[in-house]
Design a protein around this motif. Sequence first.
Motif, PDB file in Angstrom:
ATOM      1  N   CYS A   1     -18.458  40.191  33.001  1.00 45.71           N
ATOM      2  CA  CYS A   1     -19.742  39.948  33.406  1.00 45.71           C
ATOM      3  C   CYS A   1     -20.336  40.419  34.680  1.00 45.71           C
ATOM      4  N   TYR A   2     -21.326  41.240  34.722  1.00 49.11           N
ATOM      5  CA  TYR A   2     -21.791  41.801  36.172  1.00 49.11           C
ATOM      6  C   TYR A   2     -23.242  41.365  35.878  1.00 49.11           C
ATOM      7  N   ASN A   3     -24.038  40.469  37.144  1.00 47.13           N
ATOM      8  CA  ASN A   3     -25.173  40.192  37.338  1.00 47.13           C
ATOM      9  C   ASN A   3     -25.639  39.631  35.758  1.00 47.13           C
TER      10      ASN A   3
ATOM     11  N   ILE B   1     -15.144  41.870  24.332  1.00 51.20           N
ATOM     12  CA  ILE B   1     -16.526  41.684  23.967  1.00 51.20           C
ATOM     13  C   ILE B   1     -17.465  41.589  25.166  1.00 51.20           C
ATOM     14  N   ASP B   2     -18.723  42.093  25.257  1.00 55.44           N
ATOM     15  CA  ASP B   2     -19.594  42.020  25.889  1.00 55.44           C
ATOM     16  C   ASP B   2     -20.263  40.499  26.019  1.00 55.44           C
ATOM     17  N   CYS B   3     -20.771  40.330  27.133  1.00 56.72           N
ATOM     18  CA  CYS B   3     -21.275  38.984  27.473  1.00 56.72           C
ATOM     19  C   CYS B   3     -23.067  39.042  27.036  1.00 56.72           C
ATOM     20  N   ASP B   4     -23.393  40.167  26.564  1.00 58.21           N
ATOM     21  CA  ASP B   4     -24.704  40.048  26.437  1.00 58.21           C
ATOM     22  C   ASP B   4     -25.221  39.983  25.039  1.00 58.21           C
ATOM     23  N   GLY B   5     -24.327  39.347  24.268  1.00 55.06           N
ATOM     24  CA  GLY B   5     -24.879  39.165  22.715  1.00 55.06           C
ATOM     25  C   GLY B   5     -25.037  40.398  21.916  1.00 55.06           C
ATOM     26  N   GLN B   6     -24.611  41.476  22.406  1.00 55.74           N
ATOM     27  CA  GLN B   6     -24.810  42.711  21.498  1.00 55.74           C
ATOM     28  C   GLN B   6     -23.579  42.976  20.194  1.00 55.74           C
ATOM     29  N   ASP B   7     -22.548  42.233  20.883  1.00 59.71           N
ATOM     30  CA  ASP B   7     -21.568  42.639  19.618  1.00 59.71           C
ATOM     31  C   ASP B   7     -21.503  41.312  18.932  1.00 59.71           C
TER      32      ASP B   7
ATOM     33  N   GLU C   1     -29.454  43.923  19.836  1.00 58.45           N
ATOM     34  CA  GLU C   1     -30.107  44.242  21.090  1.00 58.45           C
ATOM     35  C   GLU C   1     -29.722  43.211  22.098  1.00 58.45           C
ATOM     36  N   ARG C   2     -29.697  43.842  23.411  1.00 59.05           N
ATOM     37  CA  ARG C   2     -29.224  42.944  24.510  1.00 59.05           C
ATOM     38  C   ARG C   2     -30.108  41.550  24.662  1.00 59.05           C
ATOM     39  N   ILE C   3     -29.456  40.271  24.655  1.00 63.61           N
ATOM     40  CA  ILE C   3     -30.399  38.950  24.647  1.00 63.61           C
ATOM     41  C   ILE C   3     -31.405  38.895  25.713  1.00 63.61           C
TER      42      ILE C   3
ATOM     43  N   HIS D   1     -26.273  47.831  32.273  1.00 63.19           N
ATOM     44  CA  HIS D   1     -25.748  48.406  33.397  1.00 63.19           C
ATOM     45  C   HIS D   1     -25.560  50.011  33.312  1.00 63.19           C
ATOM     46  N   TYR D   2     -25.464  50.485  31.950  1.00 71.19           N
ATOM     47  CA  TYR D   2     -25.269  51.953  31.775  1.00 71.19           C
ATOM     48  C   TYR D   2     -26.508  52.689  31.734  1.00 71.19           C
ATOM     49  N   PRO D   3     -27.345  53.077  32.865  1.00 74.09           N
ATOM     50  CA  PRO D   3     -28.121  53.985  33.008  1.00 74.09           C
ATOM     51  C   PRO D   3     -27.934  55.557  32.713  1.00 74.09           C
TER      52      PRO D   3
HETATM   53  N1  UDP Z   1     -20.107  45.044  33.337  1.00 72.56           N
HETATM   54  C1  UDP Z   1     -19.222  44.694  34.276  1.00 72.56           C
HETATM   55  N2  UDP Z   1     -19.347  45.348  35.403  1.00 72.56           N
HETATM   56  C2  UDP Z   1     -20.081  46.457  35.727  1.00 72.56           C
HETATM   57  C3  UDP Z   1     -21.206  46.627  34.635  1.00 72.56           C
HETATM   58  C4  UDP Z   1     -21.223  46.160  33.449  1.00 72.56           C
HETATM   59  O1  UDP Z   1     -18.539  43.802  34.064  1.00 72.56           O
HETATM   60  O2  UDP Z   1     -20.089  47.106  36.663  1.00 72.56           O
HETATM   61  C5  UDP Z   1     -20.243  44.332  31.843  1.00 72.56           C
HETATM   62  C6  UDP Z   1     -21.482  43.591  31.708  1.00 72.56           C
HETATM   63  O3  UDP Z   1     -21.802  42.280  32.233  1.00 72.56           O
HETATM   64  C7  UDP Z   1     -21.494  43.682  30.147  1.00 72.56           C
HETATM   65  C8  UDP Z   1     -20.581  44.843  29.770  1.00 72.56           C
HETATM   66  O4  UDP Z   1     -19.740  44.970  30.999  1.00 72.56           O
HETATM   67  O5  UDP Z   1     -20.876  42.389  29.661  1.00 72.56           O
HETATM   68  C9  UDP Z   1     -21.298  45.894  29.056  1.00 72.56           C
HETATM   69  O6  UDP Z   1     -22.229  46.423  30.000  1.00 72.56           O
HETATM   70  P1  UDP Z   1     -23.751  46.742  29.605  1.00 72.56           P
HETATM   71  O7  UDP Z   1     -24.337  45.464  28.613  1.00 72.56           O
HETATM   72  O8  UDP Z   1     -24.603  46.560  30.763  1.00 72.56           O
HETATM   73  O9  UDP Z   1     -23.738  48.000  28.898  1.00 72.56           O
HETATM   74  P2  UDP Z   1     -24.315  48.406  27.498  1.00 72.56           P
HETATM   75  O10 UDP Z   1     -24.161  47.425  26.643  1.00 72.56           O
HETATM   76  O11 UDP Z   1     -25.773  48.738  27.715  1.00 72.56           O
HETATM   77  O12 UDP Z   1     -23.500  49.884  27.231  1.00 72.56           O
END
Ligand code: UDP
Length: 319
Positions: free
Chosen positions: A13-15, A103-109, A208-210, A215-217
């Motif tokens: 988790c980041y921010n 797993i990512d924390c943003d609910g996308q998975d 989609e992200r909740i 964080h991936y521009p």
């Molecule tokens: N994350 C992290 N450190 C970072 C950037 C992202 O731990 O420097 C985490 C973020 O909180 C999330 C996961 O990595 O749980 C995936 O990031 P994000 O959803 O921003 O990426 P995307 O799904 O858009 O590829």
Amino acid sequence: MEQNPVIWLVIPCYNEEQVLPKTAPQFESIIQTLINERDIAPLSKVLFVNDGSKDATWEIICKLSEKSPIIEGISLSRNRGHQNALLAGLMEAQHKCDATISIDCDGQDDISKITDMIHCYKEGYEVVYGVRNSRDTDTFFKRFSAESFYKLLNALGANVVYNHADYRLMGSKALAGLQEFHEVNLFLRGMVPLVGYPSTTVEYKREERIAGESHYPLTKMLHLAFDGITSLSEKPIHFITGAGLLFSLLGFIGIIWALINVAVQHAVTGWASIICTICFFGGVQLIALGIIGEYIGKIYLEVKHRPRFIVAQRTWDDD
Ligand code: UDP
Ligand code: MG
């Protein structure tokens, strides 16, 4: 009957202060349900890894962990990026569980697939890759760039699972194997196939992200792509050598051609052709030097062998 496995969900988790309060209860409830249904052992946990967040993420994790015996957290000393945070969580969990699911924390998975992954693990698979079956929720650009990236990586000989990000189950044997990979240039989805062991895939639909933002521009995505290529494949270097040989051959033919021309016609050779050649070869050489430089930069980082992460705090007492 075999004992039920202890499963740890590992979630970087980041921010994520906007997202965590919504998704944490979902992670907790799926683990609780699986424990209740005797699919997994009661010691199973949800482990949040705070990757040096600048907002209230760590405070939220601490509060969640006080309230729930299932939730734990670790906090890194500073932001190290998704891959390092994930590795920190996996290494922390490996001695406390039979398998981790990252797993990512943003609910996308799609968390309902956790059950399927655990079933695959029970059937004897050491690694289960979560694979997206569609990219409907992505923008055209993200879809296009991601798909070309996988194709390019595979063409360069790096064995990555198509459309798999970091949603995966890893058994403790695979984790122990991963620990033996000491590289600091981390690209986990490329490293896990190198660890080996029987593996399978589980398909899911990426949502989609909740809340909050990715964080991936583009810049970070390109960075990850470049890291992935240069840490998994030496082909670009071979390509440079090959191109160098080809151009030397062309140059050699050019010299002979020029000599013949001078001998036969006494012609004044054109200025334009010289300039073009200089520019072209200058460009080729710069690109080649750049790619070689990237590899040298990687070697420099590996040689320094700095720690890949430092765990500053834990929600449990160390003994
Ligand atoms: N994350 C992290 N450190 C970072 C950037 C992202 O731990 O420097 C985490 C973020 O909180 C999330 C996961 O990595 O749980 C995936 O990031 P994000 O959803 O921003 O990426 P995307 O799904 O858009 O590829
Ligand atoms: Mg995301």
